[in-house]
Scaffold this motif. Structure first.
Motif, PDB file in Angstrom:
ATOM      1  N   LYS A 195       0.147  -1.773   0.069  1.00  0.00           N
ATOM      2  CA  LYS A 195       0.044  -0.130   0.513  1.00  0.00           C
ATOM      3  C   LYS A 195       0.551   1.560   0.018  1.00  0.00           C
ATOM      4  CE  LYS A 195      -4.433  -1.850   1.917  1.00  0.00           C
ATOM      5  NZ  LYS A 195      -5.498  -1.892   2.511  1.00  0.00           N
ATOM      6  N   GLY A 196       2.270   1.039  -0.417  1.00  0.00           N
ATOM      7  CA  GLY A 196       2.882   2.074  -0.358  1.00  0.00           C
ATOM      8  C   GLY A 196       3.888   2.420   1.694  1.00  0.00           C
ATOM      9  N   TYR A 197       3.183   2.153   1.747  1.00  0.00           N
ATOM     10  CA  TYR A 197       4.111   2.597   3.611  1.00  0.00           C
ATOM     11  C   TYR A 197       5.481   1.603   3.588  1.00  0.00           C
ATOM     12  CZ  TYR A 197      -0.699   2.863   5.307  1.00  0.00           C
ATOM     13  OH  TYR A 197      -1.951   3.740   5.215  1.00  0.00           O
ATOM     14  N   LYS A 198       6.430   2.991   4.189  1.00  0.00           N
ATOM     15  CA  LYS A 198       7.332   2.461   4.523  1.00  0.00           C
ATOM     16  C   LYS A 198       8.243   2.655   5.262  1.00  0.00           C
ATOM     17  CE  LYS A 198       8.669   4.397   0.430  1.00  0.00           C
ATOM     18  NZ  LYS A 198       9.751   3.632  -0.427  1.00  0.00           N
ATOM     19  N   LEU A 199       9.006   1.312   5.647  1.00  0.00           N
ATOM     20  CA  LEU A 199       9.676  -0.103   7.210  1.00  0.00           C
ATOM     21  C   LEU A 199      10.994   1.063   7.242  1.00  0.00           C
ATOM     22  CD1 LEU A 199       7.975  -3.042   6.659  1.00  0.00           C
ATOM     23  CD2 LEU A 199       6.584  -0.771   7.004  1.00  0.00           C
ATOM     24  N   TYR A 200      11.668   1.596   8.186  1.00  0.00           N
ATOM     25  CA  TYR A 200      12.773   1.354   8.324  1.00  0.00           C
ATOM     26  C   TYR A 200      13.322   0.470   9.618  1.00  0.00           C
ATOM     27  CZ  TYR A 200      12.063   5.256   5.222  1.00  0.00           C
ATOM     28  OH  TYR A 200      12.107   5.978   4.151  1.00  0.00           O
ATOM     29  N   PHE A 201      14.716   0.315   9.464  1.00  0.00           N
ATOM     30  CA  PHE A 201      15.429  -0.373  10.961  1.00  0.00           C
ATOM     31  C   PHE A 201      16.991   0.767  10.989  1.00  0.00           C
ATOM     32  CE2 PHE A 201      19.473  -3.130  10.922  1.00  0.00           C
ATOM     33  CZ  PHE A 201      19.228  -3.725  12.014  1.00  0.00           C
ATOM     34  N   ASN A 202      16.296   0.580  12.287  1.00  0.00           N
ATOM     35  CA  ASN A 202      18.174   1.011  12.631  1.00  0.00           C
ATOM     36  C   ASN A 202      18.613   0.274  13.899  1.00  0.00           C
ATOM     37  OD1 ASN A 202      19.728   3.136  14.364  1.00  0.00           O
ATOM     38  ND2 ASN A 202      18.146   4.106  15.726  1.00  0.00           N
ATOM     39  N   PRO A 203      19.643  -0.143  13.779  1.00  0.00           N
ATOM     40  CA  PRO A 203      20.588  -1.461  14.164  1.00  0.00           C
ATOM     41  C   PRO A 203      21.273  -0.556  15.780  1.00  0.00           C
ATOM     42  CG  PRO A 203      22.249   0.237  13.059  1.00  0.00           C
ATOM     43  CD  PRO A 203      20.559   1.015  12.607  1.00  0.00           C
ATOM     44  N   LYS A 204      20.994   0.739  15.958  1.00  0.00           N
ATOM     45  CA  LYS A 204      20.996   0.835  17.531  1.00  0.00           C
ATOM     46  C   LYS A 204      20.400   0.611  17.674  1.00  0.00           C
ATOM     47  CE  LYS A 204      24.052   4.321  15.806  1.00  0.00           C
ATOM     48  NZ  LYS A 204      24.602   5.717  16.361  1.00  0.00           N
ATOM     49  N   ALA A 205      19.294   0.172  17.724  1.00  0.00           N
ATOM     50  CA  ALA A 205      17.253  -0.462  18.595  1.00  0.00           C
ATOM     51  C   ALA A 205      17.484  -1.702  18.583  1.00  0.00           C
ATOM     52  CB  ALA A 205      16.219   0.175  17.382  1.00  0.00           C
ATOM     53  N   ILE A 206      18.094  -2.184  20.823  1.00  0.00           N
ATOM     54  CA  ILE A 206      18.471  -3.829  20.055  1.00  0.00           C
ATOM     55  C   ILE A 206      17.459  -4.296  21.114  1.00  0.00           C
ATOM     56  CG2 ILE A 206      20.649  -5.046  21.167  1.00  0.00           C
ATOM     57  CD1 ILE A 206      22.695  -2.565  20.528  1.00  0.00           C
ATOM     58  N   VAL A 207      17.297  -5.972  21.165  1.00  0.00           N
ATOM     59  CA  VAL A 207      16.832  -6.114  22.265  1.00  0.00           C
ATOM     60  C   VAL A 207      17.704  -7.569  21.693  1.00  0.00           C
ATOM     61  CG1 VAL A 207      14.251  -5.983  21.669  1.00  0.00           C
ATOM     62  CG2 VAL A 207      15.214  -7.721  20.350  1.00  0.00           C
ATOM     63  N   TYR A 208      17.661  -7.932  23.179  1.00  0.00           N
ATOM     64  CA  TYR A 208      18.363  -9.416  23.064  1.00  0.00           C
ATOM     65  C   TYR A 208      17.382 -10.427  23.750  1.00  0.00           C
ATOM     66  CZ  TYR A 208      22.362  -6.030  24.043  1.00  0.00           C
ATOM     67  OH  TYR A 208      22.988  -4.733  24.238  1.00  0.00           O
ATOM     68  N   HIS A 209      17.342 -11.446  22.194  1.00  0.00           N
ATOM     69  CA  HIS A 209      16.147 -12.329  22.197  1.00  0.00           C
ATOM     70  C   HIS A 209      16.718 -13.972  22.372  1.00  0.00           C
ATOM     71  CE1 HIS A 209      12.722 -13.412  19.449  1.00  0.00           C
ATOM     72  NE2 HIS A 209      12.701 -14.402  21.228  1.00  0.00           N
TER      73      HIS A 209
END
Length: 318
Positions: A195-209
């Motif tokens: 539908k044209g939305y944009k998704l982004y990724f920040n490698p500094k946003a961290i979770v320990y899984h």
């Protein structure tokens, strides 16, 4: 001024990992947020601690309807403008929310921003091997990303254990597909991008899984991943690299069958070729991870085939 965020966590069972997850939320370097924990047990009686933390936790109950339903339920019960999702077996970094927000600050058109997954230091040896395997195959799954760059990048998908969405977009587009798990985050992100939305990724946003603690849990997880991928393939066709995996597996099996009537020398060449391939994988991973890879391939493909046929059954039932 900090914008309000609702952190949403579906919970099937309570463990020490979940308690560590909660504690990490209240160590965040952010103040304007609330937490909604959705008790997804069948009888809604997990006894989730709500009063022993700095902030009051809101408890909702989804009566075993699954993570997608649970997350959607929580999204409809908050006045926050942003929805941050993580899992009950994740520990979030203290700057997690701030770093996720940077995706929206830098790109005004962003509908979502995700982050990176790492393995906790106190994870078991088996969990670390599973993580290493999943990290190595991240180039075809797009599940665990590597932090090769510190820049905020546009992506096609973020895992729901480390992602933030604009609530208005999330609700407008129907949220997660209820009844689908895992893969509900893949499906939502695919719909948003169409539908044209944009998704982004920040490698500094961290979770320990944390990861499955034993082989049985790992194989069950791989089967479920394959199952959901089969369902998504029937719904939308091929739109991810990993969906080509069954075709490659079938080609490999076909070549093996065709090789049966060959001369002994050809058998020898095939054995040498397979051995070299195995050795290369050993160099890239190690024997145990190579062993996990082989098992994962089998279980994932079995799940994929089951997903294809169960989708047809669902259509027939309707």
């Amino acid at each position: 001024m900090e914008k309000k965020v609702c952190i949403i966590i579906p919970v099937k069972s309570v463990s020490s990992k979940f308690e560590a997850c909660l504690q990490s939320l209240f160590n965040l370097d952010y103040t304007n947020f609330d937490v909604i924990v959705v008790d997804d047990s069948e009888n809604g009686s997990l006894g989730i601690p709500a009063d022993n933390c700095t902030y009051k936790i809101k408890i909702l109950r989804s009566r075993g309807k699954g993570p997608s339903y649970a997350r959607n339920l929580a999204a409809k019960n908050t006045d926050a403008l942003f929805l941050a999702f993580t899992d009950s077996d994740c520990i979030v970094d203290e700057n997690w929310l701030k770093e996720l927000f940077k995706g929206f600050e830098k790109f005004s058109e962003a509908a979502a921003c995700g982050g990176i997954q790492k393995i906790p230091e106190d994870a078991s040896v088996f969990e670390k091997k599973v993580f290493r395997f999943m990290e190595r195959i991240g180039f075809i799954t797009d599940y665990i990303k590597k932090s090769g760059s510190e820049n905020i990048l546009e992506v096609v998908h973020n895992a729901s254990c480390c992602a933030m969405y604009r609530k208005d977009v999330f609700l407008k587009e129907g949220g997660f597909l209820e009844g689908l798990w895992p893969g509900e985050d893949v499906e939502l992100d695919y719909r948003l991008r169409k539908k044209g939305y944009k998704l982004y990724f920040n490698p500094k946003a961290i979770v320990y899984h944390y990861r499955p603690e034993n082989l049985k849990g790992f194989l069950k997880m791989m089967y479920r991943y394959g199952l959901s991928c089969g369902l998504l393939t029937k719904m939308y066709g091929i739109f991810r690299k990993i969906q080509i995996l069954p075709l490659l597996t079938a080609c490999g099996a076909g070549l093996l069958v065709l090789s049966l009537p060959l001369h002994f020398l050809h058998y020898l060449l095939i054995i040498i070729g397979v051995s070299l391939f195995g050795f290369l994988l050993y160099l890239c991973f190690n024997f145990y991870v190579f062993f996990l890879s082989c098992l994962a391939l089998v279980l994932w493909n079995l799940g994929f085939i089951s997903g294809i046929f169960s989708y047809q059954k669902r259509l027939a039932d309707k």
